[in-house]
Design a protein around this motif. Sequence first.
Motif, PDB file in Angstrom:
ATOM      1  N   ALA A 120       4.954  -3.995  12.295  1.00 57.54           N
ATOM      2  CA  ALA A 120       4.875  -3.319  13.652  1.00 57.54           C
ATOM      3  C   ALA A 120       4.144  -2.135  13.681  1.00 57.54           C
ATOM      4  CB  ALA A 120       6.449  -3.330  14.303  1.00 57.54           C
ATOM      5  N   ALA A 121       4.088  -1.367  12.732  1.00 57.08           N
ATOM      6  CA  ALA A 121       3.558  -0.098  12.514  1.00 57.08           C
ATOM      7  C   ALA A 121       2.059  -0.297  12.404  1.00 57.08           C
ATOM      8  CB  ALA A 121       4.013   0.614  11.232  1.00 57.08           C
ATOM      9  N   HIS A 122       1.817  -1.330  11.759  1.00 53.70           N
ATOM     10  CA  HIS A 122       0.172  -1.880  11.745  1.00 53.70           C
ATOM     11  C   HIS A 122      -0.483  -2.248  13.024  1.00 53.70           C
ATOM     12  CE1 HIS A 122       0.472  -0.935   7.402  1.00 53.70           C
ATOM     13  NE2 HIS A 122      -0.839  -1.173   7.361  1.00 53.70           N
ATOM     14  N   LEU A 123       0.593  -3.270  13.664  1.00 52.51           N
ATOM     15  CA  LEU A 123       0.097  -3.731  15.048  1.00 52.51           C
ATOM     16  C   LEU A 123      -0.066  -2.692  16.069  1.00 52.51           C
ATOM     17  CD1 LEU A 123      -0.321  -6.227  16.615  1.00 52.51           C
ATOM     18  CD2 LEU A 123       2.251  -6.459  16.997  1.00 52.51           C
ATOM     19  N   SER A 362      -0.931   2.620   5.765  1.00 48.63           N
ATOM     20  CA  SER A 362      -1.597   1.589   4.959  1.00 48.63           C
ATOM     21  C   SER A 362      -1.565   1.919   3.594  1.00 48.63           C
ATOM     22  CB  SER A 362      -3.064   0.885   5.236  1.00 48.63           C
ATOM     23  OG  SER A 362      -2.783   0.551   6.844  1.00 48.63           O
ATOM     24  N   ALA A 363      -1.805   3.084   3.129  1.00 51.39           N
ATOM     25  CA  ALA A 363      -1.963   3.601   1.902  1.00 51.39           C
ATOM     26  C   ALA A 363      -0.651   3.770   1.191  1.00 51.39           C
ATOM     27  CB  ALA A 363      -2.739   5.173   1.671  1.00 51.39           C
ATOM     28  N   ARG A 369       3.163  -1.385  -3.277  1.00 57.01           N
ATOM     29  CA  ARG A 369       2.636  -2.887  -3.723  1.00 57.01           C
ATOM     30  C   ARG A 369       2.985  -3.990  -2.672  1.00 57.01           C
ATOM     31  NH1 ARG A 369       6.751  -4.394  -7.435  1.00 57.01           N
ATOM     32  NH2 ARG A 369       8.085  -2.712  -6.279  1.00 57.01           N
ATOM     33  N   GLU A 370       2.988  -3.399  -1.223  1.00 57.59           N
ATOM     34  CA  GLU A 370       3.128  -4.529  -0.315  1.00 57.59           C
ATOM     35  C   GLU A 370       1.806  -4.880   0.506  1.00 57.59           C
ATOM     36  OE1 GLU A 370       5.608  -6.038  -0.407  1.00 57.59           O
ATOM     37  OE2 GLU A 370       7.517  -5.141  -0.646  1.00 57.59           O
ATOM     38  N   LEU A 371       0.645  -4.018   0.344  1.00 54.17           N
ATOM     39  CA  LEU A 371      -0.644  -4.379   0.702  1.00 54.17           C
ATOM     40  C   LEU A 371      -1.433  -4.401  -0.575  1.00 54.17           C
ATOM     41  CD1 LEU A 371      -0.734  -2.288   4.014  1.00 54.17           C
ATOM     42  CD2 LEU A 371      -0.717  -4.763   3.561  1.00 54.17           C
ATOM     43  N   PRO A 372      -2.640  -4.830  -0.445  1.00 58.55           N
ATOM     44  CA  PRO A 372      -3.571  -4.531  -1.829  1.00 58.55           C
ATOM     45  C   PRO A 372      -3.777  -3.229  -2.280  1.00 58.55           C
ATOM     46  CG  PRO A 372      -4.561  -6.315  -0.207  1.00 58.55           C
ATOM     47  CD  PRO A 372      -3.268  -5.583   0.650  1.00 58.55           C
ATOM     48  N   SER A 373      -3.742  -3.143  -3.574  1.00 57.22           N
ATOM     49  CA  SER A 373      -3.680  -1.852  -4.073  1.00 57.22           C
ATOM     50  C   SER A 373      -4.901  -0.797  -3.673  1.00 57.22           C
ATOM     51  CB  SER A 373      -3.740  -1.879  -5.612  1.00 57.22           C
ATOM     52  OG  SER A 373      -4.610  -2.602  -6.130  1.00 57.22           O
ATOM     53  N   SER A 374      -5.970  -1.519  -3.444  1.00 55.54           N
ATOM     54  CA  SER A 374      -7.252  -0.716  -3.017  1.00 55.54           C
ATOM     55  C   SER A 374      -7.087   0.082  -2.023  1.00 55.54           C
ATOM     56  CB  SER A 374      -8.581  -1.770  -3.050  1.00 55.54           C
ATOM     57  OG  SER A 374      -8.178  -2.531  -2.035  1.00 55.54           O
ATOM     58  N   LEU A 375      -6.076  -0.446  -0.871  1.00 53.37           N
ATOM     59  CA  LEU A 375      -6.051   0.553   0.198  1.00 53.37           C
ATOM     60  C   LEU A 375      -5.019   1.734   0.027  1.00 53.37           C
ATOM     61  CD1 LEU A 375      -4.706  -2.360   2.684  1.00 53.37           C
ATOM     62  CD2 LEU A 375      -6.992  -1.184   2.613  1.00 53.37           C
ATOM     63  N   GLY A 376      -4.713   1.968  -1.202  1.00 52.02           N
ATOM     64  CA  GLY A 376      -3.990   3.060  -1.607  1.00 52.02           C
ATOM     65  C   GLY A 376      -4.703   4.024  -2.278  1.00 52.02           C
ATOM     66  N   PHE A 377      -6.013   3.636  -2.497  1.00 51.68           N
ATOM     67  CA  PHE A 377      -6.784   4.796  -3.412  1.00 51.68           C
ATOM     68  C   PHE A 377      -7.061   5.983  -2.328  1.00 51.68           C
ATOM     69  CE2 PHE A 377      -9.520   0.981  -5.585  1.00 51.68           C
ATOM     70  CZ  PHE A 377      -8.238   0.766  -6.169  1.00 51.68           C
ATOM     71  N   ALA A 491       0.733 -11.345  12.239  1.00 49.82           N
ATOM     72  CA  ALA A 491       2.146 -11.813  11.529  1.00 49.82           C
ATOM     73  C   ALA A 491       1.818 -13.063  10.678  1.00 49.82           C
ATOM     74  CB  ALA A 491       3.061 -12.359  12.820  1.00 49.82           C
ATOM     75  N   LEU A 492       0.837 -14.003  11.118  1.00 52.98           N
ATOM     76  CA  LEU A 492       0.516 -14.994  10.179  1.00 52.98           C
ATOM     77  C   LEU A 492      -0.057 -14.429   8.812  1.00 52.98           C
ATOM     78  CD1 LEU A 492       0.694 -18.053   9.496  1.00 52.98           C
ATOM     79  CD2 LEU A 492      -1.505 -18.008  10.928  1.00 52.98           C
ATOM     80  N   ILE A 493      -0.930 -13.782   8.888  1.00 60.01           N
ATOM     81  CA  ILE A 493      -1.768 -13.200   8.001  1.00 60.01           C
ATOM     82  C   ILE A 493      -0.857 -12.345   6.698  1.00 60.01           C
ATOM     83  CG2 ILE A 493      -3.487 -11.417   7.041  1.00 60.01           C
ATOM     84  CD1 ILE A 493      -4.930 -12.213   9.498  1.00 60.01           C
ATOM     85  N   SER A 494       0.322 -11.538   7.579  1.00 59.42           N
ATOM     86  CA  SER A 494       1.057 -10.883   6.601  1.00 59.42           C
ATOM     87  C   SER A 494       2.043 -11.773   6.069  1.00 59.42           C
ATOM     88  CB  SER A 494       1.927  -9.889   7.838  1.00 59.42           C
ATOM     89  OG  SER A 494       1.058  -9.090   8.477  1.00 59.42           O
ATOM     90  N   ALA A 495       2.702 -12.925   6.673  1.00 59.52           N
ATOM     91  CA  ALA A 495       3.423 -13.857   6.256  1.00 59.52           C
ATOM     92  C   ALA A 495       2.974 -14.433   4.896  1.00 59.52           C
ATOM     93  CB  ALA A 495       3.923 -14.815   7.040  1.00 59.52           C
ATOM     94  N   ILE A 496       1.543 -14.927   5.013  1.00 60.23           N
ATOM     95  CA  ILE A 496       1.086 -15.586   3.779  1.00 60.23           C
ATOM     96  C   ILE A 496       0.874 -14.594   2.848  1.00 60.23           C
ATOM     97  CG2 ILE A 496      -1.108 -16.464   3.071  1.00 60.23           C
ATOM     98  CD1 ILE A 496      -1.604 -17.764   5.668  1.00 60.23           C
ATOM     99  N   TYR A 497       0.507 -13.483   3.010  1.00 60.05           N
ATOM    100  CA  TYR A 497       0.188 -12.561   2.087  1.00 60.05           C
ATOM    101  C   TYR A 497       1.453 -11.973   1.451  1.00 60.05           C
ATOM    102  CZ  TYR A 497      -1.080  -8.171  -0.740  1.00 60.05           C
ATOM    103  OH  TYR A 497      -1.179  -7.112  -1.548  1.00 60.05           O
ATOM    104  N   VAL A 498       2.479 -11.792   1.965  1.00 59.89           N
ATOM    105  CA  VAL A 498       3.886 -11.514   1.563  1.00 59.89           C
ATOM    106  C   VAL A 498       4.527 -12.282   0.719  1.00 59.89           C
ATOM    107  CG1 VAL A 498       6.389 -11.087   1.922  1.00 59.89           C
ATOM    108  CG2 VAL A 498       4.235  -9.889   3.112  1.00 59.89           C
ATOM    109  N   ALA A 499       4.332 -13.755   1.220  1.00 62.00           N
ATOM    110  CA  ALA A 499       4.642 -15.152   0.361  1.00 62.00           C
ATOM    111  C   ALA A 499       4.186 -15.097  -1.070  1.00 62.00           C
ATOM    112  CB  ALA A 499       4.588 -16.238   1.284  1.00 62.00           C
TER     113      ALA A 499
END
Length: 620
Positions: A120-123, A362-363, A369-377, A491-499
């Motif tokens: 929701a925060a990202h949306l 996002s960072a 570890r809930e998003l690609p690590s590069s987003l935390g650089f 939501a779909l992208i998030s669900a696929i990534y999380v799974a």
Amino acid sequence: MEHGDSSLVKPKLGLMGAAMNAMALIAPGAFLWITFQLQAAATAPSGASVASDLWAGIALALGICFLTALSYSELARIYPEAGFASCAYFAEKAFLDARKEKVSGPTSLARIAKLITGWAAHLFYWVYPGVMVAMMATLISYIYTQFTGRTLSVADLTVIGVVFTIVTGYIAYRGVTGSTVTAIWINIIQWVTLVIFTVLAIWYRLANPQHVTQWAFSGGLDIIRIHSFQGVLVQSTIAILILVGFESCTALASETKEPQTTIPKAIIISLVVQGLLAYLFQYFGANFMISDKLAAGTGASAVTGMAAAAASSAPIGDLAKLIGNSLFHGFGFALMITMAITVAIAVVGTTLSCMNTAMRVSAGMAEDRELPSSLGFIHTKYITPHVSLMTLILVTSVIAAVGVRSVVGLVGITLASNLGTFILYGLTCIWTIVAFKDREDFNILKHGVIPTLGIIANIVMTVGILYLYIVGNADAKSEARICFMIAGGWALISAIYVATTTIRKTYRLKMISGMIRPEQLNVVIQALKEDDCILGMTVTKVKGFGRQKGNLGEDSHSDKISFIPKVRVDVVVKEWDVAQIMDVMSEAARTGNVGDGKIFVVDASEAMRIRTGEKGVWAI
């Protein structure tokens, strides 16, 4: 659990800095110009105008925002360590504390709460900048037309949006200090402009230089009173959109001095100043001066008063023209252009503030570890999550390109952002109840009644907005379709990534090797044991050197290399547990002096228990 708080980040902001960043996102100077027309044109499902309840709708929306703001401030008070992750951290920590747990598992309620909140925060935060960029392009087009009489094409507006996004992103890239200075000046400019405009609007009504006989409202009381409850509800679903942003300072906790007390105060102060003082005052002044002298259209389509405000592309600009021409003898165009420029500056502020919040959330989730690590650089010079920012700039440009194509596109992307806002706000109220229900400082009013009312209010706003657009005409249905496509796609992208990442982290093995001081070995072992992090380990005596080449005293800059005795601690764990074990191991091994050691993580492609032949995660 990671806090999204890099060791590079240093607290620099005081109360004013944190509050000013949040106030820049609320930006009344931008929204008076942008949303007054939408509110003047608002109708009930029956088609009847509800413009007479414009001010009352803002008052109700402001009350709803205060319910949510109080919940945010209470969570910020007990979780000052939230750092970049902000609301996502609040969600996870509330459940961990309630269940007396230290870490969340792959399918735990704490993690589920965090993921839903993060979605929701990202949306909200990732779509909102695109909305503001599209509005900026539209505003620039309006100013261009005023000077030239010509209109800009969609391609022109798209290019303007991309350029504006890059420029604003560069300001955010330069770091929170530079952004805060920009936010302070933007706030000052819009406050001064709004006070001048509102005072002149009231003066216009009282002086009546054009000898008006028909005013939109009979007087001040007529503006603030409730004309119909349905009208107030409809207006509040629009007005609440202009008040969001007070919570954004929670993402600056890592960069704020004494966040435990500073952030809760900043949340309330920003909403009081921008909402209670600025919005209610300026909207009162604008309504107070509307009369039959405000006209739009020609011939048979000509309308006056509030209907003209609904028909105009910039009713506040039209009011500024009336003020300047009647009170200052032909100064109307100059006053309108001046105000339009300050509105553009305010849009810069709200876009910048939202970008600052979006990239930090996002960072924070990336470090968790809930998003690609590069987003935390984190950029080492400007201390900003620069990879998140670059990604955000790209997404913002795409969303803005949808918004500038038509009014339908602009409303559609706005609805998507608003949907994320209300879900986020409602969830935060829920987490407040969860976090405080078993605490000794539980207060039935602050931690029970207020968040419950906030939950109900945000649900009503969400359902209300969707209902108004779903039951509407063809354009309204198209707007809702854009909203659902953005929200559903995310939501779909998030669900696929999380799974996929959950499966990988649950069944993939990693080896963590810590090179530590020998005297810290027992401390590390005890810490890992207390946190129930490991089922076994291997300890080896080793020698080595680091940046100081083994010279820790006065000869630390010598070219001579000395090998220092260390202990190597090896543990093989599920990838899911890596971050927690690294945190525990580093905290236990740290003395604060040069030579504390290093921790390395490498893949363990396979494992086998010799006695039973079990392989993979079952072997450990």
